[in-house]
Design a protein around this motif. Structure first.
Motif, PDB file in Angstrom:
ATOM      1  N   TYR A 122       3.148  -1.533 -11.256  1.00  0.00           N
ATOM      2  CA  TYR A 122       2.277  -2.555 -11.819  1.00  0.00           C
ATOM      3  C   TYR A 122       0.802  -2.281 -11.537  1.00  0.00           C
ATOM      4  CZ  TYR A 122       2.385  -4.401  -7.036  1.00  0.00           C
ATOM      5  OH  TYR A 122       2.293  -4.541  -5.674  1.00  0.00           O
ATOM      6  N   ALA A 123       0.505  -1.282 -10.720  1.00  0.00           N
ATOM      7  CA  ALA A 123      -0.877  -0.910 -10.426  1.00  0.00           C
ATOM      8  C   ALA A 123      -0.971   0.601 -10.303  1.00  0.00           C
ATOM      9  CB  ALA A 123      -1.349  -1.583  -9.134  1.00  0.00           C
ATOM     10  N   LYS A 124      -2.162   1.144 -10.565  1.00  0.00           N
ATOM     11  CA  LYS A 124      -2.353   2.593 -10.512  1.00  0.00           C
ATOM     12  C   LYS A 124      -2.241   3.098  -9.078  1.00  0.00           C
ATOM     13  CE  LYS A 124      -5.688   4.499 -12.650  1.00  0.00           C
ATOM     14  NZ  LYS A 124      -7.049   4.837 -13.129  1.00  0.00           N
ATOM     15  N   PRO A 125      -1.702   4.303  -8.899  1.00  0.00           N
ATOM     16  CA  PRO A 125      -1.654   4.876  -7.560  1.00  0.00           C
ATOM     17  C   PRO A 125      -3.038   5.321  -7.095  1.00  0.00           C
ATOM     18  CG  PRO A 125      -0.860   6.465  -9.162  1.00  0.00           C
ATOM     19  CD  PRO A 125      -1.084   5.178  -9.912  1.00  0.00           C
ATOM     20  N   VAL A 126      -3.185   5.447  -5.794  1.00  0.00           N
ATOM     21  CA  VAL A 126      -4.410   6.020  -5.233  1.00  0.00           C
ATOM     22  C   VAL A 126      -4.396   7.516  -5.512  1.00  0.00           C
ATOM     23  CG1 VAL A 126      -5.714   6.433  -3.109  1.00  0.00           C
ATOM     24  CG2 VAL A 126      -4.504   4.259  -3.427  1.00  0.00           C
ATOM     25  N   GLU A 127      -5.509   8.028  -5.986  1.00  0.00           N
ATOM     26  CA  GLU A 127      -5.595   9.459  -6.262  1.00  0.00           C
ATOM     27  C   GLU A 127      -5.749  10.251  -4.958  1.00  0.00           C
ATOM     28  OE1 GLU A 127      -5.188  10.808  -9.171  1.00  0.00           O
ATOM     29  OE2 GLU A 127      -5.071   8.909 -10.269  1.00  0.00           O
ATOM     30  N   MET A 183       0.822  -1.214   0.000  1.00  0.00           N
ATOM     31  CA  MET A 183       0.000   0.000   0.000  1.00  0.00           C
ATOM     32  C   MET A 183       0.853   1.260   0.000  1.00  0.00           C
ATOM     33  SD  MET A 183      -2.868  -1.223   2.756  1.00  0.00           S
ATOM     34  CE  MET A 183      -4.043  -2.530   2.362  1.00  0.00           C
ATOM     35  N   ARG A 184       2.068   1.163   0.522  1.00  0.00           N
ATOM     36  CA  ARG A 184       2.949   2.330   0.511  1.00  0.00           C
ATOM     37  C   ARG A 184       3.235   2.763  -0.919  1.00  0.00           C
ATOM     38  NH1 ARG A 184       5.067   6.035  -0.524  1.00  0.00           N
ATOM     39  NH2 ARG A 184       6.763   7.213   0.438  1.00  0.00           N
ATOM     40  N   MET A 235      -8.211   5.026   0.479  1.00  0.00           N
ATOM     41  CA  MET A 235      -7.054   4.128   0.431  1.00  0.00           C
ATOM     42  C   MET A 235      -7.521   2.723   0.079  1.00  0.00           C
ATOM     43  SD  MET A 235      -3.977   5.365   1.034  1.00  0.00           S
ATOM     44  CE  MET A 235      -3.109   3.918   1.680  1.00  0.00           C
ATOM     45  N   GLU A 236      -6.762   2.064  -0.765  1.00  0.00           N
ATOM     46  CA  GLU A 236      -7.185   0.742  -1.223  1.00  0.00           C
ATOM     47  C   GLU A 236      -6.692  -0.345  -0.294  1.00  0.00           C
ATOM     48  OE1 GLU A 236      -4.421  -1.769  -3.896  1.00  0.00           O
ATOM     49  OE2 GLU A 236      -5.264  -0.157  -5.098  1.00  0.00           O
ATOM     50  N   GLY A 237      -7.393  -1.493  -0.342  1.00  0.00           N
ATOM     51  CA  GLY A 237      -6.980  -2.619   0.475  1.00  0.00           C
ATOM     52  C   GLY A 237      -7.970  -3.759   0.417  1.00  0.00           C
ATOM     53  N   GLY A 238      -7.480  -4.957   0.695  1.00  0.00           N
ATOM     54  CA  GLY A 238      -8.316  -6.136   0.751  1.00  0.00           C
ATOM     55  C   GLY A 238      -9.137  -6.163   2.032  1.00  0.00           C
ATOM     56  N   THR A 239     -10.335  -6.708   1.939  1.00  0.00           N
ATOM     57  CA  THR A 239     -11.253  -6.708   3.077  1.00  0.00           C
ATOM     58  C   THR A 239     -12.054  -7.999   3.143  1.00  0.00           C
ATOM     59  OG1 THR A 239     -12.951  -5.621   1.716  1.00  0.00           O
ATOM     60  CG2 THR A 239     -11.550  -4.195   3.060  1.00  0.00           C
ATOM     61  N   VAL A 240     -12.507  -8.315   4.331  1.00  0.00           N
ATOM     62  CA  VAL A 240     -13.568  -9.304   4.534  1.00  0.00           C
ATOM     63  C   VAL A 240     -14.803  -8.514   4.934  1.00  0.00           C
ATOM     64  CG1 VAL A 240     -14.414 -11.161   6.006  1.00  0.00           C
ATOM     65  CG2 VAL A 240     -12.074 -11.240   5.120  1.00  0.00           C
ATOM     66  N   ALA A 241     -15.911  -8.777   4.248  1.00  0.00           N
ATOM     67  CA  ALA A 241     -17.104  -7.953   4.459  1.00  0.00           C
ATOM     68  C   ALA A 241     -18.355  -8.827   4.541  1.00  0.00           C
ATOM     69  CB  ALA A 241     -17.255  -6.940   3.317  1.00  0.00           C
ATOM     70  N   ARG A 242     -19.412  -8.225   5.092  1.00  0.00           N
ATOM     71  CA  ARG A 242     -20.709  -8.876   5.192  1.00  0.00           C
ATOM     72  C   ARG A 242     -21.686  -8.149   4.268  1.00  0.00           C
ATOM     73  NH1 ARG A 242     -21.667  -9.308  10.745  1.00  0.00           N
ATOM     74  NH2 ARG A 242     -21.757  -7.027  10.773  1.00  0.00           N
ATOM     75  N   VAL A 243     -22.488  -8.903   3.540  1.00  0.00           N
ATOM     76  CA  VAL A 243     -23.508  -8.309   2.679  1.00  0.00           C
ATOM     77  C   VAL A 243     -24.628  -7.757   3.560  1.00  0.00           C
ATOM     78  CG1 VAL A 243     -25.191  -8.714   0.848  1.00  0.00           C
ATOM     79  CG2 VAL A 243     -22.954  -9.860   0.760  1.00  0.00           C
ATOM     80  N   VAL A 244     -24.865  -6.450   3.444  1.00  0.00           N
ATOM     81  CA  VAL A 244     -25.928  -5.794   4.211  1.00  0.00           C
ATOM     82  C   VAL A 244     -27.228  -5.790   3.414  1.00  0.00           C
ATOM     83  CG1 VAL A 244     -26.672  -3.645   5.303  1.00  0.00           C
ATOM     84  CG2 VAL A 244     -24.267  -4.342   5.423  1.00  0.00           C
ATOM     85  N   ALA A 303      -6.170   2.787  11.620  1.00  0.00           N
ATOM     86  CA  ALA A 303      -5.449   2.211  10.481  1.00  0.00           C
ATOM     87  C   ALA A 303      -4.205   3.016  10.086  1.00  0.00           C
ATOM     88  CB  ALA A 303      -6.388   2.042   9.282  1.00  0.00           C
ATOM     89  N   PRO A 304      -4.269   4.356   9.989  1.00  0.00           N
ATOM     90  CA  PRO A 304      -3.054   5.083   9.598  1.00  0.00           C
ATOM     91  C   PRO A 304      -1.872   4.839  10.533  1.00  0.00           C
ATOM     92  CG  PRO A 304      -4.973   6.484   9.331  1.00  0.00           C
ATOM     93  CD  PRO A 304      -5.436   5.260  10.053  1.00  0.00           C
ATOM     94  N   ALA A 305      -2.098   4.918  11.840  1.00  0.00           N
ATOM     95  CA  ALA A 305      -1.009   4.697  12.794  1.00  0.00           C
ATOM     96  C   ALA A 305      -0.497   3.266  12.723  1.00  0.00           C
ATOM     97  CB  ALA A 305      -1.475   5.028  14.214  1.00  0.00           C
ATOM     98  N   ALA A 306      -1.417   2.297  12.568  1.00  0.00           N
ATOM     99  CA  ALA A 306      -1.006   0.902  12.473  1.00  0.00           C
ATOM    100  C   ALA A 306      -0.197   0.651  11.208  1.00  0.00           C
ATOM    101  CB  ALA A 306      -2.244  -0.002  12.510  1.00  0.00           C
ATOM    102  N   PHE A 307      -0.585   1.320  10.117  1.00  0.00           N
ATOM    103  CA  PHE A 307       0.139   1.159   8.854  1.00  0.00           C
ATOM    104  C   PHE A 307       1.559   1.722   8.965  1.00  0.00           C
ATOM    105  CE2 PHE A 307       1.044   2.824   4.479  1.00  0.00           C
ATOM    106  CZ  PHE A 307       1.227   1.584   3.877  1.00  0.00           C
ATOM    107  N   ILE A 308       1.698   2.870   9.607  1.00  0.00           N
ATOM    108  CA  ILE A 308       3.022   3.458   9.808  1.00  0.00           C
ATOM    109  C   ILE A 308       3.878   2.536  10.676  1.00  0.00           C
ATOM    110  CG2 ILE A 308       4.249   5.406  10.854  1.00  0.00           C
ATOM    111  CD1 ILE A 308       1.813   7.147  10.010  1.00  0.00           C
ATOM    112  N   ASP A 309       3.271   1.960  11.706  1.00  0.00           N
ATOM    113  CA  ASP A 309       4.001   1.003  12.540  1.00  0.00           C
ATOM    114  C   ASP A 309       4.456  -0.207  11.729  1.00  0.00           C
ATOM    115  OD1 ASP A 309       3.752   2.563  14.780  1.00  0.00           O
ATOM    116  OD2 ASP A 309       2.097   1.426  15.660  1.00  0.00           O
ATOM    117  N   LEU A 310       3.593  -0.679  10.826  1.00  0.00           N
ATOM    118  CA  LEU A 310       3.947  -1.814   9.969  1.00  0.00           C
ATOM    119  C   LEU A 310       5.198  -1.514   9.158  1.00  0.00           C
ATOM    120  CD1 LEU A 310       3.273  -4.510   8.416  1.00  0.00           C
ATOM    121  CD2 LEU A 310       1.892  -3.096   6.877  1.00  0.00           C
TER     122      LEU A 310
END
Length: 285
Positions: free
Chosen positions: A62-67, A52-53, A72-81, A263-270
């Motif tokens: 190899y992929a377009k940047p986030v505008e 993601m950085r 911010m892009e990312g993989g997720t697990v989600a529930r259909v509402v 998420a932002p702080a956790a990503f920086i820590d990563l």
């Protein structure tokens, strides 16, 4: 759905070097209403990954940047509402690419239904997801270890590296740290230590000539890869890795952080190596 409030994390500015909190912006908006053929997803878990950085930079890749101003892009697990799609019903749990937000619309493309009875659903973002598949494909399709050979993992504390070492052991290789032998194979799937480097080269002598000399002298094979190159083998990976987890040969560790706003702080820590295992944000119960 006007009674549901969405929370989104946007790219506010492109970072110079290591990202800082000011590169992100949190906004709240009404959740979108699905049209015919669409479904509304509620994100339960968001994956945070080093790649993601690269998406935060406006650079050819190899992929377009986030505008700027985009989620911010990312993989997720989600529930259909809510579903207006014939193949999905409310309550279905799916693997999606909804990004850093609580609610997202989908047209059903590139979704995969998950069975919560088979494994914790968060594993679809880690050991049974893109990181695990990266480990499996890079090691077995490119590295192709033979029983008794040594396997070296450059960074084994994260989601990919921790799986590589275990898969190597399962396949009969030794996971140790020797020098490269003749005819060694090197699979390159990430360069986290370099993602925050400025465009100019690091100070010091250029080591490329020495590297190329060893590539020649030792007949080395070095190949970079993106896991989607092996997409046709994904079901083979899921079948094999699922069995390894069931019989206890493949284990995993998750680093779960509660709250999308973190998420932002956790990503920086990563990016600074402050987590151990697969980093996942728990967005909703």
């Amino acid at each position: 759905m006007p009674d549901l409030q969405n929370q989104q994390i946007l790219l506010a500015a492109r970072p110079t070097g290591m990202p800082v909190p000011e590169n992100f912006r949190i906004v709240h908006t009404p959740a979108p209403e699905p049209a015919n053929g669409q479904l509304l997803l509620e994100v339960l878990y968001l994956s945070l990954d080093p790649y993601m950085r690269g998406r935060m930079d406006d650079a050819k890749s190899y992929a377009k940047p986030v505008e700027i101003g985009a989620v911010m892009e990312g993989g997720t697990v989600a529930r259909v509402v809510t579903s207006k799609h014939p193949d999905y019903a409310p309550g279905d749990i799916v693997l999606s690419h909804s990004g850093w937000q609580r609610y997202a619309l989908s047209d059903g493309e590139n979704l995969r239904k998950l069975d919560p009875a088979l494994a914790p659903i968060s594993t679809a973002l880690g050991v049974l997801g893109m990181p695990g598949f990266t480990a499996w494909a890079g090691l077995l399709q490119i590295g192709q270890p033979k029983p008794g050979e040594a396997v070296v993992v450059a960074a084994a504390s994260g989601a990919v590296g921790s799986a590589v070492g275990q898969i190597a052991r399962i396949k009969g290789a030794r996971a140790v740290f020797p020098l490269l032998n003749d005819f060694a194979r090197v699979s390159v799937c990430g360069l986290i230590s370099q993602y925050n480097a400025l465009p100019q080269a690091e100070p010091g002598p250029d080591k490329l000539a020495l590297l190329m000399r060893d590539v020649l002298k030792k007949s080395l094979t070095i190949r970079g890869f993106i896991q989607r190159e092996f997409a046709a083998l994904r079901q083979d990976f899921l079948r094999e890795a699922g069995q390894w987890i069931e019989d206890g040969r493949l284990r995993y560790r998750e680093d779960i952080v509660d709250g999308l706003e973190r998420a932002p702080a956790a990503f920086i820590d990563l990016l600074q190596g402050r987590n151990f295992g697969k980093l996942v944000i728990k967005v909703a119960d």
